[in-house]
Structures are given as structure tokens and as C-alpha cells.
Design a protein around this motif. Structure first.
Motif, short mmCIF file in Angstrom:
data_model
loop_
_atom_site.label_atom_id
_atom_site.label_comp_id
_atom_site.label_asym_id
_atom_site.label_seq_id
_atom_site.Cartn_x
_atom_site.Cartn_y
_atom_site.Cartn_z
N VAL A 34 0.87 -1.18 0.00
CA VAL A 34 0.00 0.00 0.00
C VAL A 34 0.91 1.23 0.00
O VAL A 34 1.74 1.39 0.90
N THR A 35 0.74 2.08 -1.00
CA THR A 35 1.55 3.28 -1.12
C THR A 35 0.78 4.47 -0.55
O THR A 35 -0.40 4.65 -0.86
N MET A 36 1.45 5.26 0.26
CA MET A 36 0.86 6.46 0.84
C MET A 36 1.75 7.66 0.54
O MET A 36 2.98 7.54 0.56
N LYS A 37 1.12 8.79 0.27
CA LYS A 37 1.85 10.01 -0.01
C LYS A 37 1.34 11.13 0.89
O LYS A 37 0.14 11.28 1.08
N GLY A 38 2.29 11.89 1.43
CA GLY A 38 1.95 13.03 2.27
C GLY A 38 2.62 14.29 1.76
O GLY A 38 3.10 14.36 0.63
N LEU A 39 2.66 15.29 2.61
CA LEU A 39 3.27 16.56 2.24
C LEU A 39 4.79 16.53 2.35
O LEU A 39 5.47 17.35 1.73
N TRP A 40 5.32 15.61 3.15
CA TRP A 40 6.76 15.62 3.42
C TRP A 40 7.44 14.33 3.01
O TRP A 40 8.67 14.31 2.88
N MET A 41 6.70 13.24 2.84
CA MET A 41 7.30 11.96 2.56
C MET A 41 6.29 11.04 1.88
O MET A 41 5.07 11.32 1.88
N VAL A 66 -9.19 13.58 -7.02
CA VAL A 66 -10.37 13.19 -7.79
C VAL A 66 -10.12 13.31 -9.29
O VAL A 66 -10.49 12.45 -10.09
N THR A 67 -9.48 14.39 -9.70
CA THR A 67 -9.19 14.60 -11.12
C THR A 67 -8.29 13.49 -11.67
O THR A 67 -8.53 12.96 -12.77
N SER A 68 -7.27 13.12 -10.91
CA SER A 68 -6.37 12.06 -11.36
C SER A 68 -7.07 10.70 -11.36
O SER A 68 -6.79 9.85 -12.23
N PHE A 69 -7.98 10.48 -10.41
CA PHE A 69 -8.65 9.18 -10.32
C PHE A 69 -9.54 8.94 -11.54
O PHE A 69 -9.63 7.81 -12.03
N TYR A 70 -10.19 9.97 -12.03
CA TYR A 70 -11.09 9.81 -13.18
C TYR A 70 -10.41 10.10 -14.51
O TYR A 70 -11.08 10.17 -15.55
N ASN A 94 -3.35 1.15 -11.44
CA ASN A 94 -2.43 0.87 -10.33
C ASN A 94 -1.63 2.10 -9.92
O ASN A 94 -0.85 2.05 -8.97
N LEU A 95 -1.81 3.24 -10.62
CA LEU A 95 -1.15 4.48 -10.26
C LEU A 95 -2.12 5.52 -9.74
O LEU A 95 -1.74 6.68 -9.56
N LYS A 96 -3.34 5.11 -9.49
CA LYS A 96 -4.35 6.04 -8.98
C LYS A 96 -4.40 5.98 -7.46
O LYS A 96 -4.07 4.97 -6.85
#
Length: 217
Positions: free
Chosen positions: A45-52, A145-149, A156-158
């Protein structure tokens, strides 16, 4: 007393909202990878935040890596960073002004009108902090949302909304609500004594036959 209770409630809500915004800014779960359309169970599971960005495995291991370059980050991420940091910096200023302006504290003297103005200023800073966080979280969510649709992006990159994004929305709502309660204190005319009558004694005409005197109320 009711006026002081609303101030205390506003301070508690705004303070809780500010703490939630700090936690949301630090957490990496702003967006998490989606499994929509997958026919097998994904172990990562990939997670993205503001710093890492972080990767969590099915065994519970979590590996995080900080972003190497600020200039290499997307524009929306840099703007979200700046707005959330500015929102967090306004928190201590708003907290100090709100505490100094509360009726139950002795900071700032005994002038009720002046203390109400200081509390209102603290509420205004909390409102500004909540607005900055609301704009940044909503902008970040809109990008997700824009990237998801977007049909050109592989499934696999959404990514989907993460828990930190919801925490940011909740914190901004609490900051706005608490700040509004504090800001309303500068417009209210509650309180007795000098606050109602302007601080001046009022003479009452004595009845006929009574000795001349001045009574103060």
C-alpha cells in the motif's frame, strides 16, 4: 456567565482544530493507493503526504522516504505545504490572543471592551487558519479526484483520499467554528455593571421630603 461559557467553548473547539491540523500536516496519509479494478490482493500500500511517501506491506512493515528536493515537487504539493504551515503558525498567535481576551483570565487588564476585542482578534486568526487549511485540503482533494477519473492514468497508479486529508477537513471545520464563537465576543454586549452603563454612576431623583442624596446603581 453565558458569554464566558461561549468563549471557553470556542477556545476548546478552535484549539482542538489547530491540533488536528498539525497532525494532518505531519501525517503521510494524504493519499493512498487504490485497489479498484484489481482481481488479486495487493501486498503493498503506497501512501503520499506533504513531506514523505511511505509503503506499507501486508506484514505490517512501514518504510518511508522523505522528498529529496522541494523544487522537484509538483506545484499543488508546494502550495499545500505552504498553506498548511502558515495555518499552523497562526495557531499559537490566535491561541495567545484568545486566552488573553477571555473574561476568566487576568491578562490584558480589566477593561471588558478591550479584552473582548482581543478575544475577537484571536477568533479572527483562528478563522483565517481554518480557511487556509480548508483551501489547501480541498485543492489537494480535487487533484486526487481529477487524477482518479483520468482515463490516461493506469489503475495501479491512482490514489484515493487518505485519513490525514479527512483529519485536515475536520480540523479546519473546528477552527472555523471555534474562531466564530470567539470572534462573536467582540460584538456582544453581555455583562453587568460598567459594561452596560458605560462605567458611569446614574443619579436617581429622591422622593419629596427625603434628604437630598445620590444613589448609584
Amino acid at each position: 456567565m453565558a458569554h464566558g461559557g461561549l468563549q471557553a467553548l470556542g477556545l476548546a473547539l478552535a484549539g482542538a482544530g489547530w491540533l488536528a491540523l498539525l497532525a494532518a500536516t505531519a501525517l503521510p496519509q494524504w493519499e493512498v493507493s487504490t485497489f479498484a479494478g484489481d482481481s488479486i490482493i495487493t501486498a503493498l500500500v503506497t501512501m503520499k503526504g506533504l513531506w514523505m511517501s511511505c509503503v506499507s506491506t501486508s506484514t505490517g512493515q512501514l518504510q518511508c522516504k522523505s522528498y529529496d528536493s522541494v523544487l522537484a515537487l509538483p506545484g499543488h504539493l508546494q502550495a499545500t505545504r505552504a498553506l498548511m504551515v502558515l495555518s499552523g503558525v497562526l495557531g499559537p498567535l490566535a491561541l495567545g490572543a484568545a486566552v488573553a481576551g477571555m473574561r476568566c483570565t487576568r491578562c490584558g487588564g480589566d477593561d471588558a471592551r478591550k479584552k473582548a476585542a482581543v478575544a475577537g482578534a484571536g477568533g479572527g486568526l483562528f478563522i483565517l487558519s481554518g480557511l487556509l487549511a480548508l483551501v489547501s485540503c480541498s485543492w489537494y482533494g480535487h487533484r486526487i479526484v481529477t487524477s482518479f477519473y483520468d482515463p490516461t492514468i493506469p489503475i495501479n497508479l491512482k490514489f484515493e483520499f487518505g485519513s490525514a486529508l479527512f483529519l485536515g477537513w475536520a480540523g479546519s471545520a473546528l477552527a472555523l467554528l471555534g474562531g466564530s464563537l470567539l470572534a462573536s465576543s467582540c460584538c456582544s454586549r453581555g455583562g453587568g455593571g460598567a459594561a452596560k452603563g458605560g462605567g458611569y454612576p446614574r443619579a436617581r431623583t429622591p422622593p419629596k421630603g427625603a434628604p437630598t442624596s445620590r444613589e448609584y446603581v
